[in-house]
Write an enzyme that holds these catalytic residues in place. Structure first.
Site, PDB file in Angstrom:
ATOM      1  N   ASP A   1      56.204  81.176  14.214  1.00 23.15           N
ATOM      2  CA  ASP A   1      57.262  81.285  15.227  1.00 23.15           C
ATOM      3  C   ASP A   1      56.798  82.030  16.478  1.00 23.15           C
ATOM      4  O   ASP A   1      57.598  82.672  17.150  1.00 23.15           O
ATOM      5  CB  ASP A   1      58.506  81.987  14.656  1.00 23.15           C
ATOM      6  CG  ASP A   1      59.016  81.312  13.401  1.00 23.15           C
ATOM      7  OD1 ASP A   1      59.007  80.077  13.367  1.00 23.15           O
ATOM      8  OD2 ASP A   1      59.406  82.019  12.458  1.00 23.15           O
ATOM      9  N   GLU A   2      55.525  81.943  16.796  1.00 23.17           N
ATOM     10  CA  GLU A   2      55.020  82.663  17.967  1.00 23.17           C
ATOM     11  C   GLU A   2      55.283  81.906  19.266  1.00 23.17           C
ATOM     12  O   GLU A   2      55.049  82.443  20.353  1.00 23.17           O
ATOM     13  CB  GLU A   2      53.499  82.899  17.845  1.00 23.17           C
ATOM     14  CG  GLU A   2      53.069  83.743  16.658  1.00 23.17           C
ATOM     15  CD  GLU A   2      52.755  82.884  15.444  1.00 23.17           C
ATOM     16  OE1 GLU A   2      53.028  81.668  15.479  1.00 23.17           O
ATOM     17  OE2 GLU A   2      52.247  83.430  14.455  1.00 23.17           O
TER      18      GLU A   2
ATOM     19  N   LYS B   1      54.059  78.524  19.514  1.00 25.40           N
ATOM     20  CA  LYS B   1      52.891  77.643  19.641  1.00 25.40           C
ATOM     21  C   LYS B   1      53.259  76.312  20.281  1.00 25.40           C
ATOM     22  O   LYS B   1      52.493  75.746  21.041  1.00 25.40           O
ATOM     23  CB  LYS B   1      52.283  77.352  18.257  1.00 25.40           C
ATOM     24  CG  LYS B   1      51.670  78.559  17.603  1.00 25.40           C
ATOM     25  CD  LYS B   1      51.154  78.237  16.220  1.00 25.40           C
ATOM     26  CE  LYS B   1      52.244  77.924  15.219  1.00 25.40           C
ATOM     27  NZ  LYS B   1      53.139  79.031  14.870  1.00 25.40           N
TER      28      LYS B   1
ATOM     29  N   GLY C   1      58.422  74.589  12.610  1.00 28.56           N
ATOM     30  CA  GLY C   1      59.479  74.177  13.525  1.00 28.56           C
ATOM     31  C   GLY C   1      59.142  74.602  14.935  1.00 28.56           C
ATOM     32  O   GLY C   1      59.128  75.786  15.242  1.00 28.56           O
ATOM     33  N   HIS C   2      58.783  73.640  15.748  1.00 29.72           N
ATOM     34  CA  HIS C   2      58.502  73.933  17.163  1.00 29.72           C
ATOM     35  C   HIS C   2      59.764  73.621  17.947  1.00 29.72           C
ATOM     36  O   HIS C   2      60.209  72.475  17.949  1.00 29.72           O
ATOM     37  CB  HIS C   2      57.419  73.012  17.714  1.00 29.72           C
ATOM     38  CG  HIS C   2      56.058  73.271  17.155  1.00 29.72           C
ATOM     39  ND1 HIS C   2      55.640  74.496  16.736  1.00 29.72           N
ATOM     40  CD2 HIS C   2      55.015  72.438  16.986  1.00 29.72           C
ATOM     41  CE1 HIS C   2      54.391  74.407  16.330  1.00 29.72           C
ATOM     42  NE2 HIS C   2      53.995  73.167  16.466  1.00 29.72           N
TER      43      HIS C   2
ATOM     44  N   GLN D   1      52.541  77.477  11.332  1.00 24.09           N
ATOM     45  CA  GLN D   1      52.748  78.820  10.767  1.00 24.09           C
ATOM     46  C   GLN D   1      51.854  79.832  11.490  1.00 24.09           C
ATOM     47  O   GLN D   1      51.594  79.654  12.669  1.00 24.09           O
ATOM     48  CB  GLN D   1      52.512  78.836   9.249  1.00 24.09           C
ATOM     49  CG  GLN D   1      53.585  78.108   8.452  1.00 24.09           C
ATOM     50  CD  GLN D   1      53.363  76.607   8.354  1.00 24.09           C
ATOM     51  OE1 GLN D   1      52.268  76.148   8.172  1.00 24.09           O
ATOM     52  NE2 GLN D   1      54.418  75.846   8.482  1.00 24.09           N
TER      53      GLN D   1
ATOM     54  N   THR E   1      52.509  80.939   3.005  1.00 23.68           N
ATOM     55  CA  THR E   1      52.749  79.520   2.771  1.00 23.68           C
ATOM     56  C   THR E   1      51.620  78.998   1.877  1.00 23.68           C
ATOM     57  O   THR E   1      50.795  79.787   1.398  1.00 23.68           O
ATOM     58  CB  THR E   1      52.903  78.747   4.103  1.00 23.68           C
ATOM     59  OG1 THR E   1      53.368  77.428   3.809  1.00 23.68           O
ATOM     60  CG2 THR E   1      51.590  78.684   4.889  1.00 23.68           C
TER      61      THR E   1
ATOM     62  N   THR F   1      65.248  76.719   9.375  1.00 22.09           N
ATOM     63  CA  THR F   1      66.307  77.071   8.418  1.00 22.09           C
ATOM     64  C   THR F   1      67.483  77.797   9.070  1.00 22.09           C
ATOM     65  O   THR F   1      68.506  78.012   8.421  1.00 22.09           O
ATOM     66  CB  THR F   1      65.738  77.999   7.328  1.00 22.09           C
ATOM     67  OG1 THR F   1      65.197  79.157   7.972  1.00 22.09           O
ATOM     68  CG2 THR F   1      64.656  77.315   6.518  1.00 22.09           C
TER      69      THR F   1
ATOM     70  N   LYS G   1      57.170  85.274  25.142  1.00 22.92           N
ATOM     71  CA  LYS G   1      58.428  86.029  25.053  1.00 22.92           C
ATOM     72  C   LYS G   1      58.345  87.466  25.576  1.00 22.92           C
ATOM     73  O   LYS G   1      59.098  88.336  25.130  1.00 22.92           O
ATOM     74  CB  LYS G   1      58.951  85.988  23.619  1.00 22.92           C
ATOM     75  CG  LYS G   1      59.266  84.548  23.181  1.00 22.92           C
ATOM     76  CD  LYS G   1      59.998  84.448  21.902  1.00 22.92           C
ATOM     77  CE  LYS G   1      61.440  84.124  22.059  1.00 22.92           C
ATOM     78  NZ  LYS G   1      62.115  83.730  20.818  1.00 22.92           N
TER      79      LYS G   1
END
Ligand code: IMP
Length: 403
Positions: free
Chosen positions: A13-14, A16, A40-41, A216, A231, A292, A322
């Site tokens: 979640d960086e 990418k 999830g992108h 990930q 994972t 999720t 961010k």
């Protein structure tokens, strides 16, 4: 032309997807080599939010083709849904724009049910990823090629038997029902399924620009992450070659990191914040899982963890995302070491709004100092700085591709 790796340096979640999206404008191929629909992108294109799980983010650029390598596990129904959503957003999806390796293991209904039961302790995404990789390694998996050849029914029967023993009393569909459903949906994907290793190899010979799209993050790597809270795949540079099926010389390795740290799921997180600062980061940064919807755990940047990630990936370039989320904070903290498991922090002066800033020399002095500190500590240059979700909030200090 260079082979460029874009990889997460934290727990996923960086951001990418946004960095891949930026680089893909100059790339010919964008290749996923591990993971599945657990990723999830979230991308914002022309004000429209698009969430990609397994389709490579490069597909959003007309000149770039997306490839899904054998290291990935694919839930065909979820993949078909992603294609439909892309088409609904007017993005062309055709055989010219997308290939999937026939060696990808399929995530089956049995594996998803099992993940729902056994994944709770780890806090998995529930997408069947762990069981799919487990079955692959115990030589009980089903590959796309098996479904295309129509040899998958006995494989599914054996899987059903295995999971029936593992989860006594759980309702499992019949192998026939699972096999038929799988065959129908894989038929829809058939035009895209092929030899991704050969396609990548040819592109390398033709001197094409190739992006290897990590999923990930380093700390979720099955070998090098915070095991067992990881994972089930190799999320780091080492996974690119085996996950695509051709030796990959990665000329540039871009680590994507947030200006703070987040994690979803369970497991250690030394710099986690349990106070209102953590809540503030979560609220401003919209830190809820793309896959999720779970609230992400939030905390400060952790240099020892980043050093580990950078060493694993041989990082040459940093993309920091961010940073805008921290605007208005009085103090920004960075853990420089851990003493007896407790982080030791260095405090940095806060900064005001970064809105409207489009060049490095227009950044507040406090930001410049913070970035210079990270560059010195991590021995890599900040090449990209992202100050907001939109494409135009990406500041490029150093071109990574096509300079
Ligand atoms: P799994 O990959 O679904 O088995 O989940 C294992 C761990 O990795 C859990 O802590 C998940 O929350 C985490 N995880 C998996 N994929 C991602 C991702 O794309 N971003 C962030 N965390 C992830």
């Amino acid at each position: 032309m260079p082979n460029v790796l874009v990889t997460g340096a934290q727990w996923g979640d960086e951001g990418k997807g946004k960095i891949v999206d930026h680089l893909a404008a100059r790339a010919d191929l964008s290749v996923r080599f591990g993971g599945g629909a657990n990723a999830g992108h979230t991308l914002v294109v022309g004000g429209k939010k698009i969430v990609l799980h397994l389709v490579p983010a490069g597909i959003l650029h007309p000149r770039c083709k997306g490839l899904v390598g054998n290291g990935c596990v694919i839930d065909p129904a979820s993949f078909v849904k992603e294609i439909a959503e892309l088409r609904a957003a007017d993005i062309e999806v055709s055989e010219k724009r997308l290939s999937i390796s026939d060696r990808c293991h399929v995530v089956t209904t049995f594996q998803k049910i099992s993940d729902g039961i056994t994944g709770k302790a780890i806090g998995t995404t529930g997408r069947g990823i762990g069981p799919a990789y487990t079955d692959k390694v115990r030589r009980a998996g089903v590959r796309l090629a098996d479904v295309l050849e129509g040899t998958h029914l006995p494989l599914l029967a054996a899987q059903r038997e295995h999971y029936a023993k593992l989860h006594v009393g759980t309702d499992l569909p019949s192998e026939k029902a699972v096999a038929d459903e799988l065959a129908a949906v894989v038929r829809e994907l058939a035009p895209y399924i092929g030899d991704v290793a050969e396609e990548t190899h040819r592109a390398m010979k033709d001197n094409r620009a190739i992006l290897f799209e990590g999923a990930q993050g380093a700390l979720l790597d099955v070998d090098h992450g915070t095991y067992p809270f990881v994972t089930s795949s190799t999320t780091t540079a080492g996974g690119a070659s085996s996950g695509v099926g051709v030796y990959v010389d990665l000329h540039k390795r871009v680590a994507v990191l947030k200006a703070y740290t987040t994690r979803v799921g369970n497991g250690p997180f030394p710099t986690e914040l349990f106070d209102e600062t953590g809540e503030k980061i979560r609220a401003i940064g919209h830190e809820f899982g793309a896959t999720t919807g779970r609230p992400r755990r939030c905390g400060w940047l952790d240099l020892p963890a980043l050093r580990h990630a950078f060493r694993l990936n041989g990082v040459t370039d940093m993309a920091i995302t961010k940073l805008d989320v921290l605007a208005g904070f009085d103090t920004i903290r960075v853990a420089t070491e851990h003493r007896a498991g407790t982080p030791v922090y260095r405090d940095f002066e806060g900064f005001g709004s970064l809105e409207g800033i489009t060049a490095r020399d227009a950044l507040p002095a406090a930001v410049t100092k913070y970035l210079a500190f990270l560059e010195a500590e991590l021995d890599a240059k900040v090449s990209i700085l992202s100050l907001g979700p939109d494409r135009d909030r990406t500041l490029v200090f150093r071109e990574i591709l096509g300079a």
